[in-house]
Write a protein that holds these residues in place. Structure first.
Motif, PDB file in Angstrom:
ATOM      1  N   LYS A 254       0.833  -1.207   0.000  1.00 27.29           N
ATOM      2  CA  LYS A 254       0.000   0.000   0.000  1.00 27.29           C
ATOM      3  C   LYS A 254       0.868   1.257   0.000  1.00 27.29           C
ATOM      4  N   LEU A 255       1.944   1.238   0.765  1.00 25.21           N
ATOM      5  CA  LEU A 255       2.852   2.388   0.781  1.00 25.21           C
ATOM      6  C   LEU A 255       3.492   2.596  -0.585  1.00 25.21           C
ATOM      7  N   ASP A 256       3.881   1.506  -1.228  1.00 24.21           N
ATOM      8  CA  ASP A 256       4.516   1.592  -2.547  1.00 24.21           C
ATOM      9  C   ASP A 256       3.589   2.193  -3.600  1.00 24.21           C
ATOM     10  N   ALA A 257       2.286   2.130  -3.377  1.00 25.00           N
ATOM     11  CA  ALA A 257       1.314   2.653  -4.336  1.00 25.00           C
ATOM     12  C   ALA A 257       1.069   4.158  -4.185  1.00 25.00           C
ATOM     13  N   ILE A 258       1.591   4.779  -3.152  1.00 25.33           N
ATOM     14  CA  ILE A 258       1.388   6.218  -2.936  1.00 25.33           C
ATOM     15  C   ILE A 258       2.273   6.988  -3.909  1.00 25.33           C
ATOM     16  N   PRO A 259       1.671   7.856  -4.743  1.00 19.95           N
ATOM     17  CA  PRO A 259       2.483   8.614  -5.701  1.00 19.95           C
ATOM     18  C   PRO A 259       3.415   9.605  -4.999  1.00 19.95           C
ATOM     19  N   ASP A 260       4.528   9.897  -5.628  1.00 17.03           N
ATOM     20  CA  ASP A 260       5.493  10.892  -5.133  1.00 17.03           C
ATOM     21  C   ASP A 260       5.925  10.609  -3.699  1.00 17.03           C
ATOM     22  N   SER A 261       6.266   9.347  -3.421  1.00 18.56           N
ATOM     23  CA  SER A 261       6.660   8.993  -2.064  1.00 18.56           C
ATOM     24  C   SER A 261       7.770   7.946  -2.070  1.00 18.56           C
ATOM     25  N   VAL A 262       8.445   7.863  -0.945  1.00 18.06           N
ATOM     26  CA  VAL A 262       9.429   6.818  -0.701  1.00 18.06           C
ATOM     27  C   VAL A 262       9.359   6.472   0.788  1.00 18.06           C
ATOM     28  N   PHE A 263       9.399   5.178   1.099  1.00 14.44           N
ATOM     29  CA  PHE A 263       9.362   4.719   2.483  1.00 14.44           C
ATOM     30  C   PHE A 263      10.469   3.719   2.721  1.00 14.44           C
ATOM     31  N   ILE A 264      10.995   3.721   3.930  1.00 13.79           N
ATOM     32  CA  ILE A 264      12.037   2.800   4.347  1.00 13.79           C
ATOM     33  C   ILE A 264      11.549   2.071   5.589  1.00 13.79           C
ATOM     34  N   LYS A 265      11.662   0.739   5.582  1.00 17.96           N
ATOM     35  CA  LYS A 265      11.317  -0.077   6.747  1.00 17.96           C
ATOM     36  C   LYS A 265      12.491  -0.028   7.709  1.00 17.96           C
ATOM     37  N   ILE A 266      12.226   0.375   8.925  1.00 18.55           N
ATOM     38  CA  ILE A 266      13.276   0.467   9.931  1.00 18.55           C
ATOM     39  C   ILE A 266      13.322  -0.840  10.714  1.00 18.55           C
ATOM     40  N   GLN A 267      14.502  -1.443  10.800  1.00 17.30           N
ATOM     41  CA  GLN A 267      14.659  -2.708  11.520  1.00 17.30           C
ATOM     42  C   GLN A 267      15.846  -2.642  12.464  1.00 17.30           C
ATOM     43  N   MET A 268      16.014  -1.533  13.114  1.00 10.16           N
ATOM     44  CA  MET A 268      17.168  -1.350  13.987  1.00 10.16           C
ATOM     45  C   MET A 268      16.795  -1.726  15.415  1.00 10.16           C
ATOM     46  N   VAL A 269      17.118  -2.925  15.803  1.00  8.83           N
ATOM     47  CA  VAL A 269      16.786  -3.424  17.129  1.00  8.83           C
ATOM     48  C   VAL A 269      17.462  -2.592  18.214  1.00  8.83           C
ATOM     49  N   ALA A 270      18.653  -2.099  17.937  1.00  3.14           N
ATOM     50  CA  ALA A 270      19.395  -1.331  18.935  1.00  3.14           C
ATOM     51  C   ALA A 270      18.749   0.022  19.239  1.00  3.14           C
ATOM     52  N   LEU A 271      17.926   0.526  18.333  1.00  3.97           N
ATOM     53  CA  LEU A 271      17.274   1.819  18.526  1.00  3.97           C
ATOM     54  C   LEU A 271      15.788   1.606  18.818  1.00  3.97           C
ATOM     55  N   ARG A 272      15.477   1.228  20.031  1.00  2.00           N
ATOM     56  CA  ARG A 272      14.098   0.960  20.411  1.00  2.00           C
ATOM     57  C   ARG A 272      13.234   2.211  20.263  1.00  2.00           C
ATOM     58  N   GLY A 273      12.001   1.988  19.872  1.00  2.00           N
ATOM     59  CA  GLY A 273      11.029   3.069  19.806  1.00  2.00           C
ATOM     60  C   GLY A 273      10.933   3.774  18.471  1.00  2.00           C
ATOM     61  N   ILE A 274      11.909   3.581  17.596  1.00  2.00           N
ATOM     62  CA  ILE A 274      11.887   4.239  16.293  1.00  2.00           C
ATOM     63  C   ILE A 274      10.701   3.679  15.499  1.00  2.00           C
ATOM     64  N   PRO A 275       9.919   4.551  14.823  1.00  2.00           N
ATOM     65  CA  PRO A 275       8.764   4.068  14.055  1.00  2.00           C
ATOM     66  C   PRO A 275       9.146   3.014  13.017  1.00  2.00           C
ATOM     67  N   ASP A 276       8.196   2.135  12.697  1.00  2.00           N
ATOM     68  CA  ASP A 276       8.438   1.028  11.763  1.00  2.00           C
ATOM     69  C   ASP A 276       8.802   1.496  10.357  1.00  2.00           C
ATOM     70  N   TYR A 277       8.156   2.538   9.892  1.00  2.00           N
ATOM     71  CA  TYR A 277       8.442   3.092   8.566  1.00  2.00           C
ATOM     72  C   TYR A 277       8.684   4.575   8.686  1.00  2.00           C
ATOM     73  N   ILE A 278       9.708   5.049   7.981  1.00  2.00           N
ATOM     74  CA  ILE A 278       9.893   6.484   7.803  1.00  2.00           C
ATOM     75  C   ILE A 278       9.905   6.730   6.305  1.00  2.00           C
ATOM     76  N   GLY A 279       9.469   7.910   5.925  1.00  2.00           N
ATOM     77  CA  GLY A 279       9.432   8.213   4.505  1.00  2.00           C
ATOM     78  C   GLY A 279       9.124   9.665   4.241  1.00  2.00           C
ATOM     79  N   VAL A 280       8.968   9.943   2.969  1.00  2.00           N
ATOM     80  CA  VAL A 280       8.627  11.290   2.514  1.00  2.00           C
ATOM     81  C   VAL A 280       7.502  11.164   1.501  1.00  2.00           C
ATOM     82  N   VAL A 281       6.462  11.965   1.687  1.00  2.00           N
ATOM     83  CA  VAL A 281       5.346  12.023   0.749  1.00  2.00           C
ATOM     84  C   VAL A 281       5.216  13.470   0.299  1.00  2.00           C
TER      85      VAL A 281
END
Length: 79
Positions: free
Chosen positions: A14-41
């Motif tokens: 669903k995120l990939d279908a958003i026009p003019d956007s890019v998202f990155i899945k965050i999987q950094m276990v060492a940095l607790r609390g960071i949101p699952d996805y960050i991106g720009v729309v």
């Protein structure tokens, strides 16, 4: 496979279908609390925390979402 993992994989399409956007899945276990996805729309920073029906946002996740929103990011808990 955990319910949250399944949800995350289906949500990425669903995120990939958003026009003019890019998202990155965050999987950094060492940095607790960071949101699952960050991106720009369309030039706006977005932070998304994914939760299933039984998942709850913990205090550190809530703090990060508030901190990012406080500097102008669009932040949401999606589930």
């Amino acid at each position: 496979m955990k319910a949250e993992t399944k949800f995350t994989k289906s949500f990425k399409a669903k995120l990939d279908a958003i026009p003019d956007s890019v998202f990155i899945k965050i999987q950094m276990v060492a940095l607790r609390g960071i949101p699952d996805y960050i991106g720009v729309v369309r030039g706006r920073f977005v932070a998304l925390e994914l939760k299933t029906e039984t998942g709850k946002v913990d205090k550190l996740q809530d703090w990060w979402l508030g901190r990012l929103a406080g500097v102008g990011a669009y932040c949401a808990v999606v589930g």
